[in-house]
Structures are given as C-alpha cells and as structure tokens.
Enzyme design. Structure first.
Site, PDB file in Angstrom:
ATOM      1  CG  HIS A  19      -0.331   0.343   2.512  1.00 32.45           C
ATOM      2  ND1 HIS A  19       0.116  -0.608   3.399  1.00 32.45           N
ATOM      3  CD2 HIS A  19      -0.079   1.537   3.095  1.00 32.45           C
ATOM      4  CE1 HIS A  19       0.598  -0.030   4.480  1.00 32.45           C
ATOM      5  NE2 HIS A  19       0.491   1.285   4.316  1.00 32.45           N
TER       6      HIS A  19
ATOM      7  CG  ASP B 240       0.241  -3.960   3.078  1.00 37.87           C
ATOM      8  OD1 ASP B 240       0.318  -3.391   1.968  1.00 37.87           O
ATOM      9  OD2 ASP B 240       0.242  -3.342   4.157  1.00 37.87           O
TER      10      ASP B 240
ATOM     11  CB  SER C  16       3.201   1.750   6.233  1.00 38.80           C
ATOM     12  OG  SER C  16       2.065   1.971   7.039  1.00 38.80           O
TER      13      SER C  16
END
Length: 499
Positions: A242, A278, A358
C-alpha cells in the site's frame, strides 16, 4: 553761432524763500536722558565744563606681565620704532616716510607699522644661542617639587589599598543584596554516557542507515510517503504494497524515490508486489548500502523488547521502542473497491507506530529484522497511535520477498472455499459458505456448512485465522484439516492448491 542772451535777474520780492524748518517738540523725559548736560553749549565740552565722571585709575601691572610685556630697562620711547631707526634725542634721524614706500599710509599719522620684530635669520640665530631648558618631571608638574619621592610612593600605595577595599566592599554588598544568588557547584555526571551493546542507542545506530523514507508522486498530482528497509546489497528494499501503490491508485507512471539517512536520494523501481500480504520490493542503484539481516520471528515471545524505525507523519529517521504485545494476531485490512482483503498473521506491538511507519523495520534486541510494520488500530476519530501496531513477521516477509525478487510475483496456498466466522456452543471456527469447483476443498470432500477448526497445528477460530493458517504452507502441500460436521468432528487430508 549766435550768442546766448543773459539770464534776467529776478526781483527780490518774487524769489521763493527757504522751506520753513520743522522742529518737533522734545519729550522732557527723553531730553533728561539724552540731552546735553547743564552748562554745555556745544557738541563738545570745553575746558571749563565740569567733569561728569571721574575715570578710575588702572590697577598696577602685575610683576609677571610687566617683565614679559614691559619696556626694557632704560628704554625711553613709548612706541616701538622700526629696527635700525635711531632715537630723536640721540641725534640720529629716523627713516624718512614717503608715499613711495607705502602710498596708502598717511604721512601725518603719529605712528608707523614697521617690519617684523625678528626676521627668519635673526630667529634662527636666537634659537642657536638659546639652549634647551630642563624638562619637568611628573612630581614637578603636579606638586611643584614639594613632595618627596618616598612620600609619593606611599601615596600611591595608599590609593591602591583604598581602591581594593572599595571593590571588596562593593562585591560583598552586591552578594548580600540578593538572597537568591550564591556561589554553588552543581552536580556533574561523567563526561560520557555509557551505551553498552544491546542498548536502544546502540541498536538504532546500527539499524538506521539501512532504513529509507519512500516518496511516491503520481503523474496527475498528489502522492504519499512511507518507509522501507534495505534487505540486499544489490539495492533491494522491502516495504508495503500500500506504500508503493498508494493502495492501488498508483500506476507505472508514478515516480518512486528512496531517501537514505545520510541524505542520499535515489530513484526506485518496483520489482514486485503482493497485495494479499501487503508486501512489495523496490530496487535502487546505490553503492555499498547498509543491509539489515533477517531474524527468526518464530523465536519471539510476548514481552520481548522491539524497536520500530521509520518516517511517521513524514518525520524521517524516527526511533520508537516497545515490546511484543501479542503473537499470531490475524489482521485483515483493505478489501475496498472490489479488491481482495489483505490478511496476514501479525506481530502486535505497543511501540509507537503511525502513518508513515508503514514498510519500516521492527527489530529485536539484537538489531535483527523480525517484522515489517504494516498497520495500526485506532479508536473512533483518532488516526494516531494508541499502542496497537501490527507488523508482518520476518519469516513470512523473507519467503515472500525472495519470491518477488526471483519471480516478480508470489503464489499462496489456497483451500478453494469461502468461509465466515462462527461461534456457537457446538462449534467455533470458520464455516464453509461455498466450495469452488475443482478446488482443494472439493477434492478433499469438504462441503458447505462444515466448520473448520484446525489446519495442521494451527487452531482456527475465525475466517482470518483460516486464511493465515493455510498460507503458512506451500501450494501442493498435504495438511490435516479438523472440521465439525453435524455435531461430529472429522479429520481429513487436504492437498492445498495455489491462488
């Protein structure tokens, strides 16, 4: 030419008389102030006029001025005469004045202006004849030679003592004037703080050079940012799907760059992505990058210290510390716009993780990579960290990134059935909603309504746990599956397929 006729004489009785003289009246007060004194007829007083004021005699000339500016002894003339001119009483004729010498001089004047008293030659002779006088010392100037040298020295010592006493007194007065100020020696620690191996500072110093900040810019405008970690000396960087795709909004025209802690910025290319877990891998062309080694996430236990490094909210090179809060925590995210949800078996930590962390590393107390930070869980209306962060275990990340670097894609084991979470008195687990034709579940005899409770050694309590339990195996592997059917528990062997 004719002669002019004489002017006729005007009779006396026809002549115009003089203009009458106008004499204004005089104010008596002004006449008393400005008029002539009584008894004075003309403009100047005669010898017999009384003297109105008696002139005062000048005071006697001071001796010093008389000796400096008076006439020399024996001199008889009252005015200085030109040099070389004799005195009339001596029978010597003085210089005859004529208009040729000074046409602007009045010959009848009583005095004449002569040449300078001394010319240059005479002045030079006088300087040669007069010797240099004795120079005056400081005591002579100040005291006129009336103070002895010893007394002068004593006077200097006394002045120094008085000044020193005044300075000490002023310092004591100033010190005692404010009770809040005083001489104090503050406690001081050792010059260098000890940072033993294994401390947070030691781990951060070794890990930070391998962490990068990732920036993504879309061709149509906008973008995002995240973190990444260098996992190979060739420039391969592990991060989140993402992050590099902006959750699927970025295409091949998006520009991706990686910023290292030393300020080096490099353009990055996408090697491969795995939206189901992810994870993604990008590559940069840099020389001799710092590489972070993978650790064994299966050895982690709840309570172990961990450190998260990344760029939360765009603040690059940020280090936070925490512990492992839970292991094997199934996390489901995404699934919007018809995309398959992201599901992975996560490490839960209370280390502060925010948006921008992230893709960054989660390391253990040895500095080894044990997880890739991926998601957080916040309360309603709060998008910041509340101590619930989730990371993809390093063992899963290593297997997936190796496949992406090698093949550009990754295949996951698949059961071939759609399930939902159930919890009842008779059964708890993932209930089969439907079975895909030709899938692994259909071939193994799993039917609609079965509740799967265990896959291999992994307990299944929810649909998410079933997904992560299946993906821990490789496609084609045969694993035992425990399920409940019509109140009975069955164990069947299932050969897993591939997605």
């Amino acid at each position: 030419m004719s002669e002019q006729s004489p002017t006729p004489e005007i009779p006396a009785d026809q002549r115009i008389g003089p203009r009458p003289l106008h004499r204004p009246s005089v104010d008596p007060s002004e006449s008393a102030v400005f008029g002539r004194p009584e008894g004075v007829e003309g403009a100047f007083a005669g010898g017999t006029a009384p003297r109105l004021n008696q002139l005062r005699q000048a005071p006697p000339t001071p001796e010093a001025l008389g000796s400096a500016f008076g006439r020399p002894d024996g001199a008889r003339e009252t005015l200085q005469r030109p040099p070389g001119a004799g005195h009339p009483d001596d029978g010597e004729a003085g210089p005859v004045w004529s208009a040729d010498r000074n046409p602007w001089r009045d010959p009848g004047a009583g005095a004449v202006i002569g040449p300078p008293a001394l010319d240059v030659a005479d002045e030079a002779d006088d300087k040669k004849s007069v010797g240099r006088g004795q120079l005056l010392s400081l005591p002579d100037v100040l005291f006129g030679r009336r103070v002895k040298p010893m007394a002068l020295a004593v006077l200097g010592v006394v002045a120094l003592l008085v000044g020193a006493a005044g300075g000490v007194g002023g310092w004591l007065l100033a010190r005692g004037g404010d009770s809040l100020t005083s001489d104090v020696t503050l406690a001081e620690t050792n010059p260098g703080k000890e940072r033993p191996p294994g401390s947070v500072a030691d781990i951060a110093a070794r890990v930070r050079p391998a962490v990068v900040s990732i920036e993504v810019k879309l061709a149509q405008g906008g973008g995002g940012f995240g973190s990444g970690v260098v996992i190979d000396g060739s420039g391969y960087i592990a991060t989140n799907w993402h992050v590099v795709t902006l959750e699927g909004r970025a295409d091949e025209t998006a520009q991706i760059s990686a910023l290292f802690t030393d300020g080096t910025r490099a353009k990055a290319r996408v090697v491969g992505t795995d939206p189901k877990t992810d994870l993604a891998v990008i590559k940069v062309d840099v020389d001799n990058p710092t590489v972070l080694a993978f650790g064994n996430s299966d050895e982690l236990q709840v309570g172990d210290a961990v450190i998260a490094i990344g760029s939360p909210l765009g603040l690059t090179d940020t280090v936070t510390e925490g512990i492992v809060s839970a292991m094997n925590r199934p996390v489901v995210a995404g699934g919007d716009n018809g995309q398959e949800p992201i599901t992975y078996d996560a490490i839960q930590t209370d280390a502060a993780v925010n948006q921008g962390n992230s893709g960054g590393p989660l390391v253990d107390s040895t500095g080894a990579l044990v997880g890739i930070n991926s998601a957080i869980r916040s309360s309603a209306g709060n998008t910041g960290s509340v101590g619930l962060g989730f990371a993809i275990p390093s063992n899963d990340a290593r297997r997936i990134t190796e496949a992406l670097i090698r093949d550009g894609r990754v295949a996951h084991a698949d059961l071939g059935a759609n399930v939902r979470s159930v919890s009842a008195d008779t059964a708890e687990g993932a209930q089969v909603v439907n079975v895909a034709d030709g899938g692994a579940a259909q071939r193994a005899g799993i039917i609609e309504g079965d509740v799967i409770r265990k896959v291999g050694d992994r307990q299944v309590r929810t649909a998410a746990e079933l997904t992560v339990a299946v993906r821990t195996h490789t496609p084609g592997a045969t694993v035992p599956v425990v399920l409940a059917r019509q109140g009975q528990e069955l164990t069947i062997q299932v050969t897993l397929g591939s997605d």
